[in-house]
Write a protein that holds these residues in place. Structure first.
Motif, PDB file in Angstrom:
ATOM      1  N   SER A 110       0.801  -1.224   0.000  1.00 28.43           N
ATOM      2  CA  SER A 110       0.000   0.000   0.000  1.00 28.43           C
ATOM      3  C   SER A 110       0.834   1.274   0.000  1.00 28.43           C
ATOM      4  N   GLN A 111       2.136   1.178   0.198  1.00 27.46           N
ATOM      5  CA  GLN A 111       3.056   2.319   0.224  1.00 27.46           C
ATOM      6  C   GLN A 111       2.742   3.313   1.346  1.00 27.46           C
ATOM      7  N   GLU A 112       1.954   2.890   2.351  1.00 26.62           N
ATOM      8  CA  GLU A 112       1.671   3.790   3.461  1.00 26.62           C
ATOM      9  C   GLU A 112       2.753   3.648   4.525  1.00 26.62           C
ATOM     10  N   SER A 113       2.961   4.697   5.275  1.00 28.89           N
ATOM     11  CA  SER A 113       3.970   4.726   6.315  1.00 28.89           C
ATOM     12  C   SER A 113       3.327   4.314   7.634  1.00 28.89           C
ATOM     13  N   VAL A 114       3.965   3.343   8.316  1.00 27.19           N
ATOM     14  CA  VAL A 114       3.428   2.806   9.566  1.00 27.19           C
ATOM     15  C   VAL A 114       4.436   3.073  10.678  1.00 27.19           C
ATOM     16  N   PHE A 115       3.950   3.602  11.802  1.00 25.28           N
ATOM     17  CA  PHE A 115       4.790   3.906  12.959  1.00 25.28           C
ATOM     18  C   PHE A 115       5.231   2.610  13.629  1.00 25.28           C
ATOM     19  N   VAL A 116       6.494   2.577  14.104  1.00 22.97           N
ATOM     20  CA  VAL A 116       6.986   1.418  14.863  1.00 22.97           C
ATOM     21  C   VAL A 116       7.740   1.928  16.098  1.00 22.97           C
ATOM     22  N   HIS A 117       7.458   1.283  17.242  1.00 26.91           N
ATOM     23  CA  HIS A 117       8.139   1.626  18.490  1.00 26.91           C
ATOM     24  C   HIS A 117       9.116   0.512  18.825  1.00 26.91           C
ATOM     25  N   ILE A 118      10.174   0.859  19.554  1.00 27.69           N
ATOM     26  CA  ILE A 118      11.223  -0.102  19.874  1.00 27.69           C
ATOM     27  C   ILE A 118      10.693  -1.285  20.692  1.00 27.69           C
ATOM     28  N   LYS A 119       9.611  -1.069  21.453  1.00 27.74           N
ATOM     29  CA  LYS A 119       9.015  -2.151  22.249  1.00 27.74           C
ATOM     30  C   LYS A 119       8.337  -3.196  21.372  1.00 27.74           C
ATOM     31  N   ALA A 120       7.976  -2.853  20.127  1.00 25.92           N
ATOM     32  CA  ALA A 120       7.288  -3.775  19.231  1.00 25.92           C
ATOM     33  C   ALA A 120       8.260  -4.617  18.403  1.00 25.92           C
ATOM     34  N   LEU A 121       9.571  -4.410  18.586  1.00 29.48           N
ATOM     35  CA  LEU A 121      10.565  -5.153  17.809  1.00 29.48           C
ATOM     36  C   LEU A 121      10.830  -6.507  18.457  1.00 29.48           C
ATOM     37  N   GLU A 122      10.967  -7.527  17.614  1.00 30.87           N
ATOM     38  CA  GLU A 122      11.365  -8.848  18.109  1.00 30.87           C
ATOM     39  C   GLU A 122      12.867  -9.055  17.930  1.00 30.87           C
ATOM     40  N   GLU A 123      13.478  -8.248  17.076  1.00 27.43           N
ATOM     41  CA  GLU A 123      14.934  -8.256  16.896  1.00 27.43           C
ATOM     42  C   GLU A 123      15.342  -6.865  16.419  1.00 27.43           C
ATOM     43  N   PRO A 124      16.594  -6.470  16.623  1.00 25.80           N
ATOM     44  CA  PRO A 124      17.026  -5.117  16.241  1.00 25.80           C
ATOM     45  C   PRO A 124      16.909  -4.888  14.719  1.00 25.80           C
ATOM     46  N   ILE A 125      16.507  -3.657  14.353  1.00 26.03           N
ATOM     47  CA  ILE A 125      16.387  -3.293  12.934  1.00 26.03           C
ATOM     48  C   ILE A 125      17.105  -1.977  12.695  1.00 26.03           C
ATOM     49  N   GLY A 126      17.334  -1.673  11.419  1.00 27.42           N
ATOM     50  CA  GLY A 126      17.967  -0.418  11.036  1.00 27.42           C
ATOM     51  C   GLY A 126      17.328   0.091   9.756  1.00 27.42           C
ATOM     52  N   GLU A 127      17.702   1.301   9.362  1.00 31.59           N
ATOM     53  CA  GLU A 127      17.144   1.892   8.136  1.00 31.59           C
ATOM     54  C   GLU A 127      17.520   1.044   6.932  1.00 31.59           C
ATOM     55  N   GLY A 128      16.545   0.840   6.032  1.00 31.52           N
ATOM     56  CA  GLY A 128      16.776   0.080   4.806  1.00 31.52           C
ATOM     57  C   GLY A 128      16.529  -1.408   4.968  1.00 31.52           C
ATOM     58  N   ASP A 129      16.276  -1.903   6.178  1.00 27.59           N
ATOM     59  CA  ASP A 129      16.020  -3.336   6.385  1.00 27.59           C
ATOM     60  C   ASP A 129      14.635  -3.713   5.871  1.00 27.59           C
ATOM     61  N   LYS A 130      14.542  -4.928   5.292  1.00 30.61           N
ATOM     62  CA  LYS A 130      13.251  -5.482   4.891  1.00 30.61           C
ATOM     63  C   LYS A 130      12.697  -6.201   6.111  1.00 30.61           C
ATOM     64  N   VAL A 131      11.436  -5.907   6.442  1.00 30.20           N
ATOM     65  CA  VAL A 131      10.831  -6.471   7.646  1.00 30.20           C
ATOM     66  C   VAL A 131       9.431  -7.001   7.357  1.00 30.20           C
ATOM     67  N   SER A 132       8.985  -7.926   8.226  1.00 33.32           N
ATOM     68  CA  SER A 132       7.590  -8.351   8.220  1.00 33.32           C
ATOM     69  C   SER A 132       6.995  -7.892   9.543  1.00 33.32           C
ATOM     70  N   PHE A 133       5.710  -7.533   9.518  1.00 35.29           N
ATOM     71  CA  PHE A 133       5.085  -6.979  10.725  1.00 35.29           C
ATOM     72  C   PHE A 133       3.571  -7.131  10.664  1.00 35.29           C
ATOM     73  N   GLU A 134       2.957  -6.964  11.805  1.00 36.39           N
ATOM     74  CA  GLU A 134       1.504  -6.894  11.895  1.00 36.39           C
ATOM     75  C   GLU A 134       1.157  -5.469  12.308  1.00 36.39           C
ATOM     76  N   THR A 135      -0.092  -5.081  12.119  1.00 36.05           N
ATOM     77  CA  THR A 135      -0.483  -3.721  12.504  1.00 36.05           C
ATOM     78  C   THR A 135      -1.620  -3.768  13.520  1.00 36.05           C
ATOM     79  N   GLU A 136      -1.663  -2.718  14.317  1.00 36.65           N
ATOM     80  CA  GLU A 136      -2.777  -2.508  15.234  1.00 36.65           C
ATOM     81  C   GLU A 136      -3.062  -1.010  15.254  1.00 36.65           C
ATOM     82  N   GLN A 137      -4.271  -0.664  15.659  1.00 39.36           N
ATOM     83  CA  GLN A 137      -4.647   0.746  15.710  1.00 39.36           C
ATOM     84  C   GLN A 137      -4.070   1.356  16.980  1.00 39.36           C
TER      85      GLN A 137
END
Length: 152
Positions: A110-137
């Motif tokens: 969808s090319q939409e931007s989704v906010f991510v907080h450090i508490k929602a990470l299961e492993e460390p990430i950085g800019e440019g990384d490809k990730v899989s995620f779920e969303t919640e409101q």
């Protein structure tokens, strides 16, 4: 007793009043002369033609369409069951600030931007990384949860 003094304003008001009464009488006589009371029902009828325009002539019976009672829908038709959306989404980390503990992931579909907080990470990430995620409101929109890196 003194005679009442007629001033200019009094005379003008009287003239206006008599003129108004005269106009009213003339209008009433005109209405009586051109009265349209007692019209027949046919004279008062209005019809709709096949295009939805108001006419004084009845519609042509040969242009009527036959509609089956079963074809008339009174309620909103039921929606077809949609396939459940895949809860896991994929995207690319566009921004991540480790010192503040937040960032943004751009969804690949969808090319939409989704906010991510450090508490929602299961492993460390950085800019440019490809990730899989779920969303919640979240409070201000969609937030990513269960964020994992995808091996390239």
């Amino acid at each position: 007793m003194a005679k009442s003094v007629e001033t200019y304003n009094k005379k003008e008001r009287e003239k206006k009043k008599s003129k108004k009464q005269q106009d009213k009488r003339e209008k009433a006589e005109e209405r009586k002369a051109n009265g349209t009371k007692g019209k027949s029902l046919e004279d008062m009828m209005a019809y709709l033609d096949e295009n939805g325009n108001i006419t004084s002539t009845p519609p042509d019976a040969s242009k009527k369409k036959k509609i089956a009672v079963e074809d008339i829908q009174i309620s909103v038709p039921k929606q077809e069951a949609m396939a459940p959306e895949d809860p896991f989404r994929k995207g690319t980390v566009t921004f991540f600030n480790e010192s503040k503990g937040f960032g943004f992931i751009q969804d690949s579909i969808s090319q939409e931007s989704v906010f991510v907080h450090i508490k929602a990470l299961e492993e460390p990430i950085g800019e440019g990384d490809k990730v899989s995620f779920e969303t919640e409101q979240g409070l201000k929109g969609l937030s990513a949860i269960k964020v994992k890196k995808i091996s390239k």
